[in-house]
Motif scaffolding. Structure first.
Motif, PDB file in Angstrom:
ATOM      1  N   ILE A 185      77.634 -13.836  21.514  1.00  0.00           N
ATOM      2  CA  ILE A 185      75.980 -14.198  22.018  1.00  0.00           C
ATOM      3  C   ILE A 185      75.417 -15.112  20.536  1.00  0.00           C
ATOM      4  N   THR A 186      74.889 -16.632  20.913  1.00  0.00           N
ATOM      5  CA  THR A 186      74.807 -17.561  19.444  1.00  0.00           C
ATOM      6  C   THR A 186      74.059 -18.702  20.803  1.00  0.00           C
ATOM      7  N   VAL A 187      72.909 -19.813  19.325  1.00  0.00           N
ATOM      8  CA  VAL A 187      72.100 -19.998  20.011  1.00  0.00           C
ATOM      9  C   VAL A 187      71.913 -21.320  19.317  1.00  0.00           C
TER      10      VAL A 187
ATOM     11  N   VAL B 196      67.594 -18.014  31.993  1.00  0.00           N
ATOM     12  CA  VAL B 196      68.805 -17.498  31.090  1.00  0.00           C
ATOM     13  C   VAL B 196      69.824 -17.369  32.517  1.00  0.00           C
ATOM     14  N   ASP B 197      71.034 -17.294  32.344  1.00  0.00           N
ATOM     15  CA  ASP B 197      71.416 -16.606  33.809  1.00  0.00           C
ATOM     16  C   ASP B 197      71.732 -15.191  34.249  1.00  0.00           C
TER      17      ASP B 197
ATOM     18  N   GLY C  30      67.885  -8.840  31.597  1.00  0.00           N
ATOM     19  CA  GLY C  30      67.334  -7.904  31.802  1.00  0.00           C
ATOM     20  C   GLY C  30      68.189  -7.398  30.137  1.00  0.00           C
ATOM     21  N   ARG C  31      68.917  -7.714  29.346  1.00  0.00           N
ATOM     22  CA  ARG C  31      69.396  -7.347  27.796  1.00  0.00           C
ATOM     23  C   ARG C  31      68.623  -8.521  26.679  1.00  0.00           C
TER      24      ARG C  31
ATOM     25  N   LEU D 204      67.934 -11.533  26.382  1.00  0.00           N
ATOM     26  CA  LEU D 204      68.632 -12.720  25.504  1.00  0.00           C
ATOM     27  C   LEU D 204      67.605 -13.860  25.520  1.00  0.00           C
ATOM     28  N   ALA D 205      66.134 -13.514  26.420  1.00  0.00           N
ATOM     29  CA  ALA D 205      65.170 -14.861  26.634  1.00  0.00           C
ATOM     30  C   ALA D 205      64.970 -14.963  25.270  1.00  0.00           C
ATOM     31  N   ALA D 206      64.651 -13.524  25.035  1.00  0.00           N
ATOM     32  CA  ALA D 206      63.464 -13.761  23.772  1.00  0.00           C
ATOM     33  C   ALA D 206      64.566 -13.556  22.746  1.00  0.00           C
ATOM     34  N   VAL D 207      65.717 -13.414  21.980  1.00  0.00           N
ATOM     35  CA  VAL D 207      66.825 -14.294  21.063  1.00  0.00           C
ATOM     36  C   VAL D 207      66.395 -15.716  21.588  1.00  0.00           C
ATOM     37  N   LEU D 208      67.072 -16.271  22.620  1.00  0.00           N
ATOM     38  CA  LEU D 208      66.909 -17.793  22.855  1.00  0.00           C
ATOM     39  C   LEU D 208      65.378 -18.364  22.447  1.00  0.00           C
TER      40      LEU D 208
END
Length: 116
Positions: free
Chosen positions: A7-9, A50-51, A56-57, A59-63
């Motif tokens: 996972i990268t941004v 997010v797809d 639930g992981r 990932l929206a927060a990571v982004l």
């Protein structure tokens, strides 16, 4: 669905969005547009997604964290029109001094995008 491995941004300024990637596959996006206030250049965040298969992981927060961090590092103010970004900045005061209250001119700038 297996757990994401890589996972990268990245910022994709040509498409006016930060992209969340699993390897080479775009799995999320945080859309923005530039805006110039009298005092400071701003980046209006207006849509984050997010797809569903990656939901639930966190990932929206990571982004969001990376998108806002890069925005501040570039000297831009954050304008959180997107409901997710607005909620994120309320819960994370890391960027409190860099957040600008949404004003009518921000909404007018978004309306001028015409469905982009």
């Amino acid at each position: 669905m297996t757990e994401p491995n890589n996972i990268t941004v990245r910022n994709n300024p040509d498409r006016h969005r930060f992209e969340l990637l699993d390897g080479d596959t775009v799995i999320g996006e945080s859309h923005y547009t530039a805006h110039q206030d009298a005092d400071r250049a701003e980046r209006i965040f207006y849509h984050t997604v997010v797809d569903d298969s990656y939901g639930g992981r966190g990932l929206a927060a990571v982004l969001t964290k990376q998108a806002l961090g890069e925005t501040v590092a570039e000297g831009l103010a954050i304008v959180p029109v997107c409901p997710y970004v607005k909620l994120w900045v309320r819960k994370n005061d890391d960027y409190a001094s860099d957040v600008v209250t949404v004003k009518p001119e921000h909404l007018q700038a978004l309306a001028a995008l015409g469905g982009k």
